[in-house]
Write a protein that holds these residues in place. Sequence first.
Motif, PDB file in Angstrom:
ATOM      1  N   PHE A 107       0.854  -1.180   0.000  1.00  0.00           N
ATOM      2  CA  PHE A 107       0.000   0.000   0.000  1.00  0.00           C
ATOM      3  C   PHE A 107       0.890   1.230   0.000  1.00  0.00           C
ATOM      4  CE2 PHE A 107      -2.119   3.269   2.678  1.00  0.00           C
ATOM      5  CZ  PHE A 107      -3.093   3.642   1.757  1.00  0.00           C
ATOM      6  N   ASP A 108       0.704   2.060  -0.986  1.00  0.00           N
ATOM      7  CA  ASP A 108       1.505   3.273  -1.091  1.00  0.00           C
ATOM      8  C   ASP A 108       0.933   4.340  -0.164  1.00  0.00           C
ATOM      9  OD1 ASP A 108       3.246   2.222  -2.977  1.00  0.00           O
ATOM     10  OD2 ASP A 108       1.920   2.757  -4.648  1.00  0.00           O
ATOM     11  N   VAL A 109       1.572   4.450   0.991  1.00  0.00           N
ATOM     12  CA  VAL A 109       1.154   5.501   1.918  1.00  0.00           C
ATOM     13  C   VAL A 109       1.508   6.839   1.283  1.00  0.00           C
ATOM     14  CG1 VAL A 109       1.457   6.458   4.218  1.00  0.00           C
ATOM     15  CG2 VAL A 109       1.565   3.994   3.877  1.00  0.00           C
ATOM     16  N   PRO A 110       0.574   7.748   1.221  1.00  0.00           N
ATOM     17  CA  PRO A 110       0.870   9.053   0.629  1.00  0.00           C
ATOM     18  C   PRO A 110       2.108   9.673   1.266  1.00  0.00           C
ATOM     19  CG  PRO A 110      -1.473   8.853   1.070  1.00  0.00           C
ATOM     20  CD  PRO A 110      -0.821   7.669   1.697  1.00  0.00           C
ATOM     21  N   GLU A 111       2.920  10.335   0.453  1.00  0.00           N
ATOM     22  CA  GLU A 111       4.147  10.956   0.960  1.00  0.00           C
ATOM     23  C   GLU A 111       3.808  11.923   2.084  1.00  0.00           C
ATOM     24  OE1 GLU A 111       8.297  12.734  -0.857  1.00  0.00           O
ATOM     25  OE2 GLU A 111       6.453  12.910  -2.020  1.00  0.00           O
ATOM     26  N   GLY A 112       4.584  11.803   3.148  1.00  0.00           N
ATOM     27  CA  GLY A 112       4.353  12.657   4.298  1.00  0.00           C
ATOM     28  C   GLY A 112       3.282  12.148   5.238  1.00  0.00           C
ATOM     29  N   GLN A 113       2.720  10.960   4.925  1.00  0.00           N
ATOM     30  CA  GLN A 113       1.689  10.365   5.780  1.00  0.00           C
ATOM     31  C   GLN A 113       2.251   9.106   6.447  1.00  0.00           C
ATOM     32  OE1 GLN A 113      -2.061  11.373   5.790  1.00  0.00           O
ATOM     33  NE2 GLN A 113      -0.841  13.223   5.429  1.00  0.00           N
ATOM     34  N   GLN A 114       1.544   8.617   7.448  1.00  0.00           N
ATOM     35  CA  GLN A 114       1.936   7.373   8.102  1.00  0.00           C
ATOM     36  C   GLN A 114       0.686   6.600   8.498  1.00  0.00           C
ATOM     37  OE1 GLN A 114       4.084   8.368  11.656  1.00  0.00           O
ATOM     38  NE2 GLN A 114       2.471   9.694  12.463  1.00  0.00           N
ATOM     39  N   LEU A 115       0.817   5.271   8.467  1.00  0.00           N
ATOM     40  CA  LEU A 115      -0.291   4.417   8.901  1.00  0.00           C
ATOM     41  C   LEU A 115      -0.379   4.421  10.418  1.00  0.00           C
ATOM     42  CD1 LEU A 115      -0.115   1.268   6.605  1.00  0.00           C
ATOM     43  CD2 LEU A 115      -1.919   2.983   6.676  1.00  0.00           C
ATOM     44  N   SER A 116      -1.600   4.359  10.912  1.00  0.00           N
ATOM     45  CA  SER A 116      -1.803   4.339  12.352  1.00  0.00           C
ATOM     46  C   SER A 116      -1.490   2.982  12.957  1.00  0.00           C
ATOM     47  CB  SER A 116      -3.266   4.693  12.666  1.00  0.00           C
ATOM     48  OG  SER A 116      -4.131   3.745  12.053  1.00  0.00           O
ATOM     49  N   GLY A 117      -1.362   1.946  12.112  1.00  0.00           N
ATOM     50  CA  GLY A 117      -1.297   0.575  12.594  1.00  0.00           C
ATOM     51  C   GLY A 117      -2.617  -0.112  12.268  1.00  0.00           C
ATOM     52  N   TRP A 118      -2.638  -1.447  12.372  1.00  0.00           N
ATOM     53  CA  TRP A 118      -3.836  -2.196  11.978  1.00  0.00           C
ATOM     54  C   TRP A 118      -4.686  -2.541  13.193  1.00  0.00           C
ATOM     55  CZ3 TRP A 118      -5.004  -2.026   7.080  1.00  0.00           C
ATOM     56  CH2 TRP A 118      -3.989  -1.865   6.130  1.00  0.00           C
ATOM     57  N   TYR A 119      -6.009  -2.457  12.984  1.00  0.00           N
ATOM     58  CA  TYR A 119      -6.978  -2.739  14.049  1.00  0.00           C
ATOM     59  C   TYR A 119      -7.994  -3.758  13.536  1.00  0.00           C
ATOM     60  CZ  TYR A 119      -5.120   1.398  16.379  1.00  0.00           C
ATOM     61  OH  TYR A 119      -4.297   2.310  16.985  1.00  0.00           O
ATOM     62  N   THR A 120      -8.605  -4.473  14.484  1.00  0.00           N
ATOM     63  CA  THR A 120      -9.585  -5.503  14.105  1.00  0.00           C
ATOM     64  C   THR A 120     -11.011  -4.958  14.083  1.00  0.00           C
ATOM     65  OG1 THR A 120      -9.739  -6.214  16.411  1.00  0.00           O
ATOM     66  CG2 THR A 120      -8.141  -7.358  15.018  1.00  0.00           C
ATOM     67  N   ASP A 121     -11.159  -3.699  14.463  1.00  0.00           N
ATOM     68  CA  ASP A 121     -12.498  -3.110  14.423  1.00  0.00           C
ATOM     69  C   ASP A 121     -12.439  -1.762  13.703  1.00  0.00           C
ATOM     70  OD1 ASP A 121     -10.937  -2.137  16.590  1.00  0.00           O
ATOM     71  OD2 ASP A 121     -12.738  -1.154  17.368  1.00  0.00           O
ATOM     72  N   GLU A 122     -13.550  -1.407  13.123  1.00  0.00           N
ATOM     73  CA  GLU A 122     -13.603  -0.210  12.296  1.00  0.00           C
ATOM     74  C   GLU A 122     -13.412   1.066  13.110  1.00  0.00           C
ATOM     75  OE1 GLU A 122     -16.302   1.283   8.483  1.00  0.00           O
ATOM     76  OE2 GLU A 122     -17.000  -0.336   9.807  1.00  0.00           O
ATOM     77  N   SER A 123     -13.712   1.003  14.406  1.00  0.00           N
ATOM     78  CA  SER A 123     -13.541   2.184  15.254  1.00  0.00           C
ATOM     79  C   SER A 123     -12.090   2.370  15.700  1.00  0.00           C
ATOM     80  CB  SER A 123     -14.443   2.075  16.477  1.00  0.00           C
ATOM     81  OG  SER A 123     -14.082   0.942  17.262  1.00  0.00           O
ATOM     82  N   LEU A 124     -11.215   1.453  15.283  1.00  0.00           N
ATOM     83  CA  LEU A 124      -9.777   1.528  15.592  1.00  0.00           C
ATOM     84  C   LEU A 124      -9.519   1.557  17.098  1.00  0.00           C
ATOM     85  CD1 LEU A 124      -8.626   4.165  12.920  1.00  0.00           C
ATOM     86  CD2 LEU A 124      -8.884   1.699  12.670  1.00  0.00           C
TER      87      LEU A 124
END
Length: 359
Positions: A107-124
Amino acid sequence: TDTTYTAIWALDVTVSFDTLGGTEIAPMNGYAGESFDKEAVPAPTKEGHTFIYWSPALPDVFPDQSTTYTAVYETNTYLVKYFVNGTEVASSTIEYGSVIPTDLPVFDVPEGQQLSGWYTDESLSTPLATGAKMGVSPITLYATTSDKVFDAVFDANGGVFSDGSDTKTVSAIYGTGIVAPENPTRDNYELLGWEPDSMIMDSEGKTFKAIWGIPTYTVEYYSDGALVESFTIEAGQSVEHPVNPYKTGYKFVGWTDVEGSTTPVTIPDVMPESDLTYYAIFEIRQYTITFKETGESVIDPITQDYNSAVVAPEDPVKTGYTFTGWADKNGNIVGVPATMPAKNTTLTAQWQINQYTIT
């Protein structure tokens, strides 16, 4: 009539089943060669796996010896879906028991962005555990992106900031302007700016180095009052050295920073923020005059400092001869030098045979 009956024997054997962690199947006993009911053997079940066959294949009759048959399974796969910011970005089928990839999909994270990490629920609210393994049902993972803050390191490059540190770090969001810290100071230097000159944060962070106007200083080397060599060197650069000076009759032993001193000093490896002056130190050498073919006379060698006054020995005596002088190695009459020369010398006595009269 008489009749003989012969006993017929059959080996009692056991057929066992290794289900490799699946549901247990009780062993079956029978006689070798007796019909074996394969249909009576249930297929084992095992979480996350599908039974394929037995190895070796089940026989039609009981074997000649007790045998264990091992279950062969196929590992089941289950679907994992990945959602970022509410949009499905990819999916992948993962084998049961395998670690669920968190770096998949690509997955190409947009430049200057970062993933929050993965969660098992939609509410994170429930993060996927580190090293979590695939279970027996499909799952969906959720993540979001956020602005990433990067560090800009300002290296004083030989200077210092007001708190005595040589670096300062400031943070900024990708694509925004970087606010430089206070200017550092450096003795005898002027801050010309920072390199690179762009103050916009990129996606890898930045390191800035102070650019200084660097002064130069002079290091001079003297020998017996005469300038041997002079070098102009930037402060902090390697100090240059001349070829060791030569002085007849003396040995060079080093440099001193006080004229007339005989104590050598260590020349610094890098140029300080000041001029340097050094003076050659010499140690007088000693040389030896050796006397050869001295007849009945014993003349010891003379060992003295260079250029010191030499006291010539008494002329040697040799029966039947008259001493005519001292010669050098080429046979030239040179006599004993008045002062010690700058080399070891061998002098050979020269003789003239005497004539006598019988009357």
